[in-house]
Write an enzyme that holds these catalytic residues in place. Structure first.
Site, PDB file in Angstrom:
ATOM      1  N   ASP A  19      26.471 -12.143  19.847  1.00  7.53           N
ATOM      2  CA  ASP A  19      27.853 -12.570  20.115  1.00  7.53           C
ATOM      3  C   ASP A  19      28.859 -11.528  19.617  1.00  7.53           C
ATOM      4  O   ASP A  19      28.604 -10.837  18.639  1.00  7.53           O
ATOM      5  CB  ASP A  19      28.096 -13.927  19.434  1.00  7.53           C
ATOM      6  CG  ASP A  19      29.327 -14.629  19.981  1.00  7.53           C
ATOM      7  OD1 ASP A  19      29.777 -14.280  21.097  1.00  7.53           O
ATOM      8  OD2 ASP A  19      29.851 -15.523  19.291  1.00  7.53           O
ATOM      9  N   HIS A  36      30.507  -5.873  27.041  1.00 10.55           N
ATOM     10  CA  HIS A  36      29.162  -6.286  27.477  1.00 10.55           C
ATOM     11  C   HIS A  36      28.283  -5.059  27.722  1.00 10.55           C
ATOM     12  O   HIS A  36      27.092  -5.082  27.413  1.00 10.55           O
ATOM     13  CB  HIS A  36      29.252  -7.143  28.743  1.00 10.55           C
ATOM     14  CG  HIS A  36      29.922  -8.471  28.510  1.00 10.55           C
ATOM     15  ND1 HIS A  36      29.591  -9.296  27.455  1.00 10.55           N
ATOM     16  CD2 HIS A  36      30.914  -9.116  29.186  1.00 10.55           C
ATOM     17  CE1 HIS A  36      30.351 -10.390  27.495  1.00 10.55           C
ATOM     18  NE2 HIS A  36      31.164 -10.304  28.531  1.00 10.55           N
ATOM     19  N   LEU A 130       5.129  -6.164  21.844  1.00 12.13           N
ATOM     20  CA  LEU A 130       6.292  -7.002  21.524  1.00 12.13           C
ATOM     21  C   LEU A 130       6.557  -7.934  22.705  1.00 12.13           C
ATOM     22  O   LEU A 130       6.608  -7.478  23.852  1.00 12.13           O
ATOM     23  CB  LEU A 130       7.533  -6.109  21.291  1.00 12.13           C
ATOM     24  CG  LEU A 130       8.878  -6.820  21.156  1.00 12.13           C
ATOM     25  CD1 LEU A 130       8.957  -7.614  19.849  1.00 12.13           C
ATOM     26  CD2 LEU A 130      10.040  -5.815  21.200  1.00 12.13           C
TER      27      LEU A 130
HETATM   28  C1  IPE Z   1      26.570 -17.863  22.873  1.00 12.98           C
HETATM   29  O1  IPE Z   1      27.784 -17.178  22.771  1.00 12.98           O
HETATM   30  C2  IPE Z   1      25.826 -17.409  24.074  1.00 12.98           C
HETATM   31  C3  IPE Z   1      25.414 -16.017  24.090  1.00 12.98           C
HETATM   32  C4  IPE Z   1      25.558 -15.130  23.141  1.00 12.98           C
HETATM   33  C5  IPE Z   1      24.763 -15.603  25.280  1.00 12.98           C
HETATM   34  P1  IPE Z   1      29.162 -17.841  23.220  1.00 12.98           P
HETATM   35  O2  IPE Z   1      30.208 -16.838  22.887  1.00 12.98           O
HETATM   36  O3  IPE Z   1      29.101 -18.297  24.612  1.00 12.98           O
HETATM   37  O4  IPE Z   1      29.243 -19.097  22.255  1.00 12.98           O
HETATM   38  P2  IPE Z   1      30.476 -20.055  21.894  1.00 12.98           P
HETATM   39  O5  IPE Z   1      31.013 -20.557  23.184  1.00 12.98           O
HETATM   40  O6  IPE Z   1      31.486 -19.224  21.174  1.00 12.98           O
HETATM   41  O7  IPE Z   1      29.913 -21.114  21.031  1.00 12.98           O
HETATM   42  C1  IPE Z   2      28.403 -12.567  23.881  1.00  8.90           C
HETATM   43  O1  IPE Z   2      29.641 -12.023  23.652  1.00  8.90           O
HETATM   44  C2  IPE Z   2      27.879 -12.264  25.257  1.00  8.90           C
HETATM   45  C3  IPE Z   2      27.872 -13.391  26.187  1.00  8.90           C
HETATM   46  C4  IPE Z   2      28.164 -14.611  25.867  1.00  8.90           C
HETATM   47  C5  IPE Z   2      27.500 -13.128  27.557  1.00  8.90           C
HETATM   48  P1  IPE Z   2      30.985 -12.798  24.028  1.00  8.90           P
HETATM   49  O2  IPE Z   2      31.367 -12.424  25.415  1.00  8.90           O
HETATM   50  O3  IPE Z   2      30.858 -14.237  23.762  1.00  8.90           O
HETATM   51  O4  IPE Z   2      31.993 -12.133  23.004  1.00  8.90           O
HETATM   52  P2  IPE Z   2      33.178 -12.857  22.232  1.00  8.90           P
HETATM   53  O5  IPE Z   2      32.575 -13.999  21.471  1.00  8.90           O
HETATM   54  O6  IPE Z   2      34.142 -13.314  23.267  1.00  8.90           O
HETATM   55  O7  IPE Z   2      33.731 -11.794  21.334  1.00  8.90           O
HETATM   56 MG    MG Z   3      31.224 -15.382  22.119  1.00  6.20          MG
END
Ligand code: IPE
Ligand code: IPE
Ligand code: MG
Length: 252
Positions: A19, A36, A130
């Site tokens: 995240d 991303h 792995l």
């Molecule tokens: C969780 O991250 C899903 C992934 C990292 C793929 P999110 O950014 O979607 O989670 P919330 O919505 O903040 O809980």
């Molecule tokens: C996690 O990073 C990746 C996905 C959920 C696809 P985020 O896109 O949730 O990044 P933040 O949380 O907005 O910084």
């Molecule tokens: Mg996020």
């Protein structure tokens, strides 16, 4: 300082919520997709780290069932990135003897992506160094629900009696059933929640959180998690005395 009597335990199975990509990009005044892309580079570093440290299974949360509700532009950008990663990375993973798998509702992906997923799984199926499981369009509640439905079908068909349903049978229908449960869970990006990741499988996993945003994750951060993990006492409901008299460490 004395050398440790035993080598520090390395998790067999590491599960990560990657995240913080969006915030990483925002800090740089760039579109979220740039974050991303940087996140995809961090995945490469993370796989290399696991290979180097002898971790046997790595499960990465790449896209949740809830992430489909993000702005359409971000979702389609992520899909393009996913397809490109499948096109570019799978051969290298195969050379590294990585077995690639996908968990989640793959019927929601485009046929082109689904075909690449299947090809990646087929190509790498016999690799054993792995096991890399990518959770994409994955939700922990959906995972449990699908397992319950599968058992209900068995009962309705008269092949199973309700009293035969136990944890083992239900768990056998869930994602990653053939792997040991994750020993260590890492969430980057500072949020302290599970966000519908592996709800069933994380029942006794050690949890580790870091404010580091996923694109900034490197071996130093991951080593910190492993060092903390090595200091934990996993009791599985027992007492410390019981644990010390038991060797090796029990696993549920
Ligand atoms: C969780 O991250 C899903 C992934 C990292 C793929 P999110 O950014 O979607 O989670 P919330 O919505 O903040 O809980
Ligand atoms: C996690 O990073 C990746 C996905 C959920 C696809 P985020 O896109 O949730 O990044 P933040 O949380 O907005 O910084
Ligand atoms: Mg996020």
């Amino acid at each position: 300082m004395n050398a440790p009597a035993q080598p520090a335990p390395v998790p067999r199975h590491l599960a990560i919520i990657m995240d913080g990509n969006g915030r990483w990009a925002q800090q740089r005044h760039r579109p979220r997709l740039v974050g991303h892309r940087a996140g995809a580079r961090a995945v490469r570093r993370c796989v290399a780290f696991c290979l180097q440290r002898g971790i046997q299974a790595l499960t990465l949360f790449a896209f949740s069932s809830e992430n489909w509700n993000r702005p359409q532009e971000e979702v389609s950008g992520l899909m393009k990135l996913f397809l490109r990663a499948l096109e570019r990375e799978v051969d290298t993973l195969h050379q590294q003897q990585v077995q690639v798998r996908f968990i989640g509702a793959r019927e929601r992906f485009d046929p082109a992506i689904r075909a690449r997923m299947q090809a990646a799984e087929a190509l790498t199926a016999s690799n054993t160094r792995l096991v890399l499981s990518i959770a994409a369009s994955y939700g922990g509640r959906q995972d449990i629900t699908a397992a319950a439905r599968a058992l209900a079908v068995e009962v309705a068909a008269g092949r199973l009696r309700p009293e035969q349903i136990d944890e083992e049978r239900l768990g056998a229908h869930m994602a990653l059933a053939d792997l040991p449960a994750p020993d260590l869970f890492i969430r980057t990006g500072g949020e302290l929640r599970i966000s519908n990741f592996l709800l069933w499988q994380l029942a006794y996993t050690e949890l580790w959180f870091t404010p580091t945003l996923w694109p900034d994750v490197d071996a130093a951060v991951l080593d910190q998690a492993l060092a903390d993990y090595a200091r934990r006492e996993r009791r599985f409901g027992l007492t410390t005395d019981q644990i010390r008299s038991l060797a090796p460490e029990p696993h549920p």
